[in-house]
Design an enzyme around this catalytic site. Structure first.
Site, PDB file in Angstrom:
ATOM      1  N   SER A  40       5.060   6.344  -2.508  1.00 39.64           N
ATOM      2  CA  SER A  40       4.211   6.320  -3.696  1.00 39.64           C
ATOM      3  C   SER A  40       4.269   7.577  -4.545  1.00 39.64           C
ATOM      4  O   SER A  40       3.983   7.515  -5.751  1.00 39.64           O
ATOM      5  CB  SER A  40       2.758   6.054  -3.294  1.00 39.64           C
ATOM      6  OG  SER A  40       2.326   7.012  -2.345  1.00 39.64           O
ATOM      7  N   ASP A 327      -6.816  10.332  -6.040  1.00 35.38           N
ATOM      8  CA  ASP A 327      -7.500   9.384  -5.164  1.00 35.38           C
ATOM      9  C   ASP A 327      -7.518   9.978  -3.757  1.00 35.38           C
ATOM     10  O   ASP A 327      -7.324  11.183  -3.586  1.00 35.38           O
ATOM     11  CB  ASP A 327      -6.870   7.991  -5.225  1.00 35.38           C
ATOM     12  CG  ASP A 327      -5.415   7.959  -4.771  1.00 35.38           C
ATOM     13  OD1 ASP A 327      -4.962   8.908  -4.108  1.00 35.38           O
ATOM     14  OD2 ASP A 327      -4.716   6.966  -5.077  1.00 35.38           O
ATOM     15  N   HIS A 330      -3.364  10.701  -3.146  1.00 34.95           N
ATOM     16  CA  HIS A 330      -2.371  11.137  -4.125  1.00 34.95           C
ATOM     17  C   HIS A 330      -2.884  12.247  -5.036  1.00 34.95           C
ATOM     18  O   HIS A 330      -4.043  12.226  -5.458  1.00 34.95           O
ATOM     19  CB  HIS A 330      -1.928   9.940  -4.968  1.00 34.95           C
ATOM     20  CG  HIS A 330      -1.404   8.813  -4.151  1.00 34.95           C
ATOM     21  ND1 HIS A 330      -2.196   7.735  -3.774  1.00 34.95           N
ATOM     22  CD2 HIS A 330      -0.191   8.595  -3.588  1.00 34.95           C
ATOM     23  CE1 HIS A 330      -1.473   6.892  -3.029  1.00 34.95           C
ATOM     24  NE2 HIS A 330      -0.250   7.406  -2.906  1.00 34.95           N
TER      25      HIS A 330
END
Length: 353
Positions: A40, A327, A330
């Protein structure tokens, strides 16, 4: 707020001008394309195009991205790879390979094949219903054909030969994948991951890749999600065991890179990208880097929300640039910009000298 965020990209560009003369000369042979693989932190939106919970193409993701668009990047704004390609003058953003807007000629300057939730262990990716590393390789093989059709074999070959190949995977394996292999010890699992990484890099070399930047693991125990799951939310302390394990993996990874550097064909160069040290330094001394909050994310409670749980109904902090994390896992755009600047200053010159 968004305008201030865009200015952060100039941090990386400015560092190019501050390089010592020997390093600055190296950038006469700077990369002309960037190809990203992994999870990600490099996924620019590939997961938008198939069903998985590991998606971020919804608000409040992208609140500080140009136009306030939720592109599928796991951040409030740009990723480190976006900062890198912009600072090097390659293009403004590194697009997702599966984005239908990406043209065949556009591939000559690079794309991201990464998939949020993926890992070096195929079980990790399959559990999340995302692209395995092997599937990412297959898409790159497909991209090679598209580049050849667009510009001819010689131009496509030059793009790959001079391209920067960034690989960032492993965090999802140690956080989630290891749970799927209950009879595997942590050191054994690290060896499995690194064995798969070695095969992955060699396959890319066989496709013409020469310049590799391989990211190590971050301080896993300091990710807000991991602190929350371990019951460290009140004490606001990192999970020491997880950080020790991450450092152990990184030590093995560096040894693998040294061994591969010796065994791979002449012209191949590999560099270890240490994200553990700059990130732990930022987390432990946030004010020194212009942050106010380092132990929780900006979205929601900051300890649980990511992907579908960080959504339009989540409360969001008023200024993400005050936070290290966007978040529960991340980084914010500001943190990515700092990591990108560190990469441009300390790592890239070792590959293009």
């Amino acid at each position: 707020m968004a305008t201030a965020k865009y200015l952060l990209t100039s941090i990386a560009a400015a560092l190019l001008l501050l390089l010592p003369p020997t390093d600055a000369a190296a950038f006469r042979r700077r990369p002309t394309a960037v190809f990203a693989f992994g999870d990600s932190i490099l996924d620019a939106g590939n997961n938008n195009f198939f069903p998985t919970l590991f998606r971020s193409n919804h608000r409040p993701y992208g609140v500080d991205f140009p136009g306030g668009v939720a592109t599928g990047r796991f951040s409030d704004g740009k990723l480190a790879t976006d900062v890198v390609v912009s600072a090097l003058g390659i293009k403004e953003l590194l697009p997702a390979y599966l984005d239908p807007v990406l043209t065949d000629p556009g591939l000559l300057t690079g794309a991201s094949f990464a998939s949020a939730g993926s890992g070096l262990d195929d079980l990790t990716a399959r559990q999340a219903n995302v692209l395995t590393m092997g599937r990412q390789l297959a898409y790159f093989q497909e991209a090679l054909g598209r580049m050849r059709r667009a510009a001819g074999g010689l131009a496509a070959g030059r793009a790959v030969e001079n391209g920067l190949f960034m690989v960032a995977a492993g965090s999802n394996d140690v956080m989630f994948g290891l749970l799927l292999r209950r009879n595997c010890s942590v050191p054994e699992y690290h060896d499995l991951m690194l064995g798969n990484l070695e095969v992955f890099i060699k396959k890319l070399v066989n496709m013409g890749a020469q310049k590799f930047a391989v990211l190590g693991l971050p301080p896993i125990g300091c990710l807000p999600l991991q602190m929350g799951l371990a019951g460290h939310r009140a004490s606001r302390t990192c999970v020491a065991r997880q950080n020790i394990d991450a450092q152990s993996y990184n030590t093995k990874l560096q040894a693998l890179i040294l061994r591969l550097q010796i065994s791979l064909p002449l012209g191949s160069k590999l560099a270890y990208v240490d994200i553990y040290t700059p990130l732990i330094n930022t987390i432990l001394s946030p004010s020194a880097y212009g942050f106010e909050r380092a132990m929780e994310g900006c979205c929601g409670s900051g300890y649980l929300e990511m992907g579908p749980l960080c959504n339009a109904l989540s409360a969001v902090c008023p200024n993400p640039s005050n936070y290290v994390f966007w978040d529960a896992v991340h980084p914010t755009h500001k943190t990515y910009a700092i990591l990108a600047a560190n990469f441009l200053h300390n790592v890239l010159p070792t590959l293009y000298y």
